[in-house]
Design an enzyme around this catalytic site. Structure first.
Site, PDB file in Angstrom:
ATOM      1  N   HIS A   1      43.275  42.861  37.515  1.00  0.00           N
ATOM      2  CA  HIS A   1      43.721  43.405  36.001  1.00  0.00           C
ATOM      3  C   HIS A   1      45.184  42.754  36.123  1.00  0.00           C
ATOM      4  O   HIS A   1      46.033  43.021  36.650  1.00  0.00           O
ATOM      5  CB  HIS A   1      43.673  44.764  36.369  1.00  0.00           C
ATOM      6  CG  HIS A   1      42.314  45.349  36.422  1.00  0.00           C
ATOM      7  ND1 HIS A   1      41.759  45.423  37.637  1.00  0.00           N
ATOM      8  CD2 HIS A   1      41.406  45.942  35.309  1.00  0.00           C
ATOM      9  CE1 HIS A   1      40.486  46.004  37.309  1.00  0.00           C
ATOM     10  NE2 HIS A   1      40.149  46.210  36.106  1.00  0.00           N
TER      11      HIS A   1
ATOM     12  N   ASP B   1      41.151  41.286  33.904  1.00  0.00           N
ATOM     13  CA  ASP B   1      40.911  42.302  32.765  1.00  0.00           C
ATOM     14  C   ASP B   1      42.005  42.893  32.126  1.00  0.00           C
ATOM     15  O   ASP B   1      43.152  43.065  32.886  1.00  0.00           O
ATOM     16  CB  ASP B   1      39.852  43.230  33.380  1.00  0.00           C
ATOM     17  CG  ASP B   1      38.482  42.649  33.747  1.00  0.00           C
ATOM     18  OD1 ASP B   1      38.405  41.393  33.653  1.00  0.00           O
ATOM     19  OD2 ASP B   1      37.477  43.197  33.939  1.00  0.00           O
TER      20      ASP B   1
END
Length: 305
Positions: free
Chosen positions: A264, A112
């Protein structure tokens, strides 16, 4: 003179009698032979007629037909066995496929908040291990890393929509606000890589952020919502160690058949590339194979709606 004549008569009489005896003896022998031969012929004829009416003779008379029928039956049996064998093989393959799918452990690696300067290093690692992954990208990050976004697609990874701005206060202010931000990112991806991803991920996850009304609107618009069931916790502090990330993923992955891992690759996540090789190798040792999230992947949604 009288004596000589008597002797001659006697000799002729004796010869005549001998001839008569021989004649009758021969006639009797011939008659006996004829009677015996005729009786034998009649007996053989009767035996033959009996045999003709017997099952043995009939079976012998139909041997060629029986052999032909046996050959035909054998051919039919062979063909039937082939069909049964093929059917059994197909069923066995089907069972093996089902069992294989049920026993296969699948890992979906998801990233992400990118792309960023971290993302090319992540792509290098994935390429080294020949592993596909899914990148839920932010629109404004895409604008700043166009070539990296194109590389993600070119190397066979999947793109997901993670909104354009990722600003909680803005996107979660209303259903319309979220939809507009999401579609802005979608239009950008269509322009750059000619894709309009149907898979989306809520910034911060659905739980505590999505409303039932927003979920309803997204589903009606054809979007598929994906959260995760393993959190690498790489955003739990401004800088998390690689060892901590590795431990979080591998411990949470135990006793799971299908995992969607949240990473992430946004700006500053420098320890993620350090942790990623050990995580991949650990999951491989646990029997996981790796796939991308697509329209057929069963979603994991943390929100209850």
């Amino acid at each position: 003179m009288q004596n000589r004549y008597s002797w001659k008569v006697l000799l002729k009489t004796f010869c005549l009698m001998a001839l008569l005896i021989l004649f009758f003896y021969g006639l009797s022998v011939y008659s006996a032979y004829f009677i015996y031969h005729d009786a034998a012929a009649r007996e053989n004829s009767a035996t033959l007629e009996t045999l003709k009416t017997s099952s043995i003779y009939q079976e012998e008379a139909t041997v060629p037909k029986v052999i032909e029928e046996l050959d035909n039956n054998h051919a039919n049996i062979v063909e039937q066995r082939k069909e049964e064998s093929q059917e059994l093989k197909s069923k066995q393959e089907e069972i093996e496929t089902i069992v294989g799918k049920q026993s296969q452990k699948i890992a979906y690696l998801t990233f992400d908040d990118g792309p960023s300067d971290i993302t090319p290093r992540v792509l290098d690692i994935l390429k080294h291990y020949q592993i596909p992954a899914t990148f839920f990208v932010i629109g404004r990050q895409v604008e700043n890393h166009v070539e990296t976004t194109k590389r993600i697609v070119a190397e066979g990874h999947a793109l997901g929509n993670h909104t354009y701005s990722h600003q909680y206060r803005q996107i979660y202010s209303s259903v319309e606000a979220f939809m507009q931000d999401l579609q802005k990112a979608e239009n950008l991806l269509d322009k750059i890589v000619q894709q309009r991803p149907s898979i989306i991920r809520a910034p911060g996850g659905t739980q505590g952020n999505f409303s039932p009304a927003l979920v309803k609107r997204l589903l009606e618009s054809g979007y598929i919502i994906h959260d995760w069931n393993i959190d690498a916790r790489d955003t739990s502090a401004p800088l998390v160690s690689a060892a901590y990330i590795e431990k979080q993923v591998l411990e949470q992955a135990k006793n799971k058949d299908s995992i969607i891992v949240l990473f992430h690759d946004g700006p500053g996540k420098v320890t993620l590339p350090q942790a990623l090789p050990a995580i991949i190798e650990g999951l491989i040792q646990e029997g996981y194979t790796f796939q991308i999230i697509d329209d057929t992947t069963k979603p994991v949604v943390l929100m209850r709606y």
